[in-house]
Design a protein around this motif. Structure first.
Motif, mmCIF file in Angstrom:
data_model
loop_
_atom_site.group_PDB
_atom_site.id
_atom_site.type_symbol
_atom_site.label_atom_id
_atom_site.label_comp_id
_atom_site.label_asym_id
_atom_site.label_seq_id
_atom_site.Cartn_x
_atom_site.Cartn_y
_atom_site.Cartn_z
ATOM 1 N N MET A 1 114.361 24.404 10.711
ATOM 2 C CA MET A 1 114.911 24.524 12.045
ATOM 3 C C MET A 1 114.752 25.955 12.514
ATOM 4 N N SER A 2 114.363 26.134 13.748
ATOM 5 C CA SER A 2 114.158 27.457 14.322
ATOM 6 C C SER A 2 115.494 28.118 14.632
ATOM 7 N N SER A 3 115.560 29.435 14.437
ATOM 8 C CA SER A 3 116.777 30.165 14.768
ATOM 9 C C SER A 3 116.733 30.684 16.197
ATOM 10 N N ARG A 4 115.663 30.408 16.905
ATOM 11 C CA ARG A 4 115.534 30.876 18.280
ATOM 12 C C ARG A 4 116.318 29.980 19.223
ATOM 13 N N SER A 5 116.975 30.606 20.169
ATOM 14 C CA SER A 5 117.720 29.869 21.180
ATOM 15 C C SER A 5 116.766 29.396 22.269
ATOM 16 N N LEU B 1 113.530 46.238 28.161
ATOM 17 C CA LEU B 1 114.350 45.255 27.456
ATOM 18 C C LEU B 1 113.731 43.872 27.555
ATOM 19 N N VAL B 2 113.254 43.494 28.729
ATOM 20 C CA VAL B 2 112.597 42.191 28.909
ATOM 21 C C VAL B 2 111.417 42.064 27.957
ATOM 22 N N ALA C 1 110.802 38.446 20.808
ATOM 23 C CA ALA C 1 111.656 37.851 19.788
ATOM 24 C C ALA C 1 112.242 36.499 20.187
ATOM 25 N N ALA C 2 112.233 36.183 21.473
ATOM 26 C CA ALA C 2 112.897 34.972 21.944
ATOM 27 C C ALA C 2 111.882 33.896 22.325
#
Length: 69
Positions: free
Chosen positions: A1-5, A22-23, A29-30
């Motif tokens: 399972m991916s830990s990405r939201s 920041l973007v 990472a997202a």
């Protein structure tokens, strides 16, 4: 399972350069890059426009985090 939201994120800030950096950092990472909207939070009309733009881009806003420093 991916830990990405799989959340869609938009944020409003008056400072453009640090926010764009920041973007770029979060996008790496997202699952999705956040949406950056430039507005002065003390300008109520600009704030309303930015919030409407976020809702237009991502749908209804279901979570709000106010992190003004």
């Amino acid at each position: 399972m991916s830990s990405r939201s799989h959340a869609t994120v938009a944020f409003i800030d008056i400072a453009e350069a640090p926010s764009k950096a920041l973007v770029d950092r979060v996008a790496k990472a997202a699952a999705r890059a956040p949406l950056y909207l430039k507005a002065d939070l003390s300008d109520i009309d600009a704030l309303r426009t930015a919030v409407a733009s976020a809702a237009s881009a991502h749908g209804p806003i279901t979570v709000l985090i106010n992190n003004a420093a």
